[in-house]
Design a protein around this motif. Sequence first.
Motif, short mmCIF file in Angstrom:
data_model
loop_
_atom_site.label_atom_id
_atom_site.label_comp_id
_atom_site.label_asym_id
_atom_site.label_seq_id
_atom_site.Cartn_x
_atom_site.Cartn_y
_atom_site.Cartn_z
N CYS A 7 0.66 -1.12 -0.02
CA CYS A 7 0.18 0.03 -0.04
C CYS A 7 0.99 1.40 0.09
O CYS A 7 1.72 1.46 0.98
N TRP A 10 0.26 7.44 -1.01
CA TRP A 10 -1.02 8.27 -1.32
C TRP A 10 -2.08 7.44 -0.98
O TRP A 10 -3.16 8.04 -0.49
N ALA A 11 -2.08 6.07 -0.95
CA ALA A 11 -3.47 5.34 -0.46
C ALA A 11 -3.94 5.71 0.86
O ALA A 11 -5.01 5.70 1.26
N LYS A 157 -11.05 2.48 -6.50
CA LYS A 157 -10.32 2.33 -5.38
C LYS A 157 -9.56 0.86 -5.04
O LYS A 157 -10.33 -0.04 -4.84
N ASN A 176 -4.77 -0.81 -8.19
CA ASN A 176 -4.88 0.45 -8.78
C ASN A 176 -5.86 1.33 -8.21
O ASN A 176 -7.07 0.83 -7.89
N THR A 177 -5.51 2.75 -8.41
CA THR A 177 -6.46 3.61 -7.85
C THR A 177 -6.60 4.76 -8.95
O THR A 177 -5.53 5.24 -9.40
N TYR A 195 -4.96 10.59 -11.80
CA TYR A 195 -3.95 9.40 -11.52
C TYR A 195 -3.02 9.96 -10.53
O TYR A 195 -1.98 10.59 -10.77
N PRO A 196 -3.22 9.76 -9.05
CA PRO A 196 -2.36 10.08 -8.04
C PRO A 196 -0.79 9.26 -8.28
O PRO A 196 -0.68 8.30 -9.12
N ASP A 198 2.11 7.08 -8.00
CA ASP A 198 2.19 5.68 -7.67
C ASP A 198 0.79 4.84 -7.56
O ASP A 198 0.94 3.86 -6.98
N SER A 199 -0.12 5.34 -8.40
CA SER A 199 -1.41 4.79 -8.04
C SER A 199 -1.83 3.70 -8.85
O SER A 199 -2.64 2.94 -8.73
N TYR A 250 0.76 9.09 -14.73
CA TYR A 250 0.76 9.85 -13.45
C TYR A 250 1.61 10.73 -13.63
O TYR A 250 1.89 11.66 -12.45
#
Length: 1233
Positions: A7, A10-11, A157, A176-177, A195-196, A198-199, A250
């Motif tokens: 994780c 950003w998560a 999410k 992926n988020t 796309y944050p 490292d998402s 991203y």
Amino acid sequence: MRAPPSCPRWALLALALPVLALPVLALPAERLALLPHGEDHGDAALEPGDDVHSAALELSTALRFYGAAVHSLYVTTNGIIAVNEPSSEEKYLGQFPVSFGAIAPFMADLDTTDGRGNVYYREDSSSDVLQLASDYIKRGFPESAFDPSSVVIVTWKLVAPFQAPGEDHTLEEKRNTFQAVLASSDSSSYAIFLYPEDSLQFYSTYSKNGDENISAMVGFSQASTNYYFWEKPGSYNVIANDEDSIRNLYKSSNAGKQGIWVFEIGSSSDSIVPAKISSILESIEPNEEDQEMTSKPFTSDYGSTEITQQYITGSTDSTEEDQHLVTYSVPQLGAEDFLTSYQDQFPPQPPQVIDVEEFDETGIVFRYHTDVQQTCANNRHQCSVHAICKDYPNGFCCSCIAGYKGNGRQCVAEGSPQRVNGKVRGRIFVGNNPVPVVFENTDLHSYVVMNQGRAYTAISTIPETLGYSLLPLASIGGIIGWMFAVEQQGYKNGFSITGGEFTRQTEVTFLGNNEKLVVKQKFSGIDEHGHLTISTEMEGRIPEIPSGSSVHIEPYTELYHTSSNVITSSSSREYTVTEPERDGVASTYTGAYQWRQTISFDECIHDDSPPSAPATQQLSVDSVFVLYNRDEQILRYAMSNSIGPISDGSADINRNPCYTGTHNCDTNAVCRPGTGNRFFCECSIGFRGDGNVCYDIDECAEQPGLCGSNADCNNQPGTYRCECVEGYQFAADGRTCVAHDYRYVVNHCQRGTHNCDIPQRAQCVYTGGSAYICTCLPGFSGDGRACEDVDECQQGHCHPDAFCYNTPGSFSCHCKAGYRGDGFRCVLGEVEKTKCQHEREVALGSGGAFFPRDARVGHFIPQCDEHGHYLPTQCHGSTGYCWCVDRDGNEIDGTRSGPGVRPPCLSTAAPPVVIGPSVRPDTVPLPPGTHLLFAQSGKIEHVPLEGNNMKKSGAKALLHIPDKVVIGVAYDCVDKMVYWTDISGPSISRASLNGGEPTTIIKTDLGSPEGIAVDHLGRNIFWTDSQLDRIEVARLDGRQRRILFDTGLVNPRAIVLDPVRGNLYWTDWNREAPKIETSYMDGSNRRILVKDDLGLPNGLTFDPYSSMLCWVDAGTKRLECMNPNQLGRRKIIEGIQYPFGVTSYGKNLYYTDWRRDAVVAVDRTISLENDNFQPHKRSRLYGITTAFAQCPGGHNYCTVNNGGCTHLCLATPGGRTCRCPDNTVGVDCIERN
């Protein structure tokens, strides 16, 4: 809580978002934040699963997507938002575009089972969220004034890739988020992909259908259009479709901040427009991985200064070496120049546009064969703008430049889809039937996928008695397939040889009974819309094929032999007919016919170099489909065509996918053959992309000065067109706009110095400059200089039980003795009684069955005149009460008199005239259901009115009239009919607002009909004709025409009525002496109302409630009003741009503007613009009118019983005039005042 090992930072921030205060809505300075999401924020959560989609999410504000309004969406597990209900994933994963239409921030095989992520979605209209969405959009579109009214937020999410048992477990912990935000207003929509950092931890998923790894897809896909036996894919745009570009999402941006991607997905354009701001990224320091990435440019970075053009090889044995990656550097571009520009050898010359005000077309018809030697110096304009001109000792020739196909006079971009439009007429006997099937003015439309050689042709309104029997004749549309057949190297299709300008005569002989059919077709090149035009005539006899049968045609070949100016071909073909089942058995039989055709065309005789194609070529036709739809009466043909060397069929000469049409190139791309089965795709000129996906280049945006300072630039698919601004016209080179020089212009049509046939048989059409063309009137045939009457009685128009009488230019049908009807339909029986006669007969026979209201003493017997119509005054014989009735016998409220007193139902008293101050427009009661109707070239649109406001969300096209130029519109509030003028016909037509087909009511003796007005009380129409310089009147059905004025007019345009008071008003934009005139509606008492301080008075309106006359002037740039009975004028608003039409309702005036392409609302009580509406498809708007839900109050002397007139009843103040139509020979007509 402890996060899983994989994780990212950003998560954790995202998980904490719901408990933060509202300031999290501000754009962060360092990290990209998703918009608030989750069930705490009102989101719905998608059911866990591998292939799940939501129920339809109904939208409060429609989403604009590829030019259409979308009212509901479907959210899916697999990273897409569908605009229609999606199919199962195995039908679309790994494919793009998708048939159901989708917005795809990350389309892949995703899985949320067993707690492996969530999908959240909602529609939100809170001010904070709207503001945040608006801020993101302004990053990419800083000049946009977009103000969203709602957003749809969909968040995937921590979703996982689908993992089948036994697969590689390296993806097992990857998540992926990402988020998609769709923001909409009434007129446009934007998409934001977030796309944050490292998402995105995986970029592809394994296929369920095989062992390959399928890359995720980011892009947009328009829904397909389904036809009866083919499906036309919609447009689509791919943003990223390989692991490198997905990984870079991203890190890159088109909106100036990493991970933010913004697109305009629907407004005035029907394509996807990416944001352009990416030259300065708010980014972190590049690491080693970033340095690696820069060595392989990101092909989807719209703002990058390094452009990558990729040609994709599509062969059955492709390898890594087949990938051709061509990279080149270009100068640094500003934000507005984010795409590279292409300029061919000759800048495209736009077809000149016919404005209502002035005609600029030369009208010259070019032929190579001339008596005097011509050179390129003064004939460059005879060649296509996409051609070069070369001089030879005896003349010049044209040839298309690289990237274009044609004969030099006509050139089209290689690989670009083509459209063909035309008309079909015929007189065909079917089987042994002694009565032919006759049809005229039937539409033919064809669509050609040029890089596949596949042609689809549809012919509409073919009756069932003929439709099935025409199925074997696929070559009616096959000529279009020959024109655009796929060319094998060294061979030429029909368009390359003829440029789409030729005549074709074909004789079909059916073997067996020796029936013959003659087909004549004329192709007239490319029109101003970029479409080929064709006319087709068929006459003869064909074998009958039973209704409901199907026809199968095997692939066939045909040899085309070319000599000077002539191409000949002949062949024999078989077809198989399967009849409908009878008692469970369907019989089948085979038919055959012989086909001979001759194609005549003009070629350049001055170029004596050897022909570039062999004299004999073979056309190969396969995948032939023929279908007749009895419900819609449409005949369809489809076939694939290629042209190449002669083959005996024992072995394929060349099966390269480019020649067989089995490649995967975009429909706007050229397939380039390589060795063996290899090929690559290259976007057609005017388009950009990798060949598999091509999108239109907006030359106008990329090269702002392309058309020069005196012209407007309009982008077109694959090209652009320049239009000279007001006061300018194209010079001899066809490209430069120069000021009008009126000294040497002669209007031969106006002066009568033309060589057209007499006005009773032909018309002279002025086309600008000193040019004109001659055309025969309907009912006559010829070249316009010599016209002959067409004997319609030979075409079987009348009923078999009717007599047909041919007249010059027309005909009439009359039922035989013992029959009744209109001649087109006759039935046995006496002449049908009118409603009045029938009611009178019943009343006399039954003792009085019909009573008005409460007059029940004694018997009421309706009184009819000698024609069976109701007398306008009806009286009860016993009580003495009298009242007025309308034409249907209904009592008119408020007209009943006491015993012995006859009401003034005829001309015994003048209608009341209002004396005193007029009603303020903002206090007028506004009935529901009122609309604005306005013309936009080939269609009429309407905008509902709610009070004084335009309900723009309810705007839509009322009527599509392709290939027409609609100028004036008027509305009949009694019958709910819209009337319009068309200058391309020219014609005057009408249609019901309740539905139904349009009807042309006048199509002869017209030049350029522009303004039109409806007298809803007297049931007449009035119109102006700026070419014939006259004002005319006729009944609502177009009969009983009469010229009111044909002198003292130069450029009459707008016309309006005050039917209650019997007044007529019109404008004349004569540049030397513009004026607004008035007269009574019978043409008497003509006088000039306004002549000072006018420029180009285009539009005119009369408000029946306030009695104000208002106009818009494109010369003075003003909107003004006056009371016609007083001298003063009031300037409502100044500084408007280029107004054309105007109408009024309530306190508002609404005008159309050519510069703004909009309907503009002005509050005349405070002289302030308060609203405007731009149709989705932007083009010039012309006439505008108000469609009242209820007719304005009042009546005149023509309201009842046509004022007692035999023909035209024309109102005047305090009376009426009875007038006869022009050219009434042998008609019993009485004129009186």
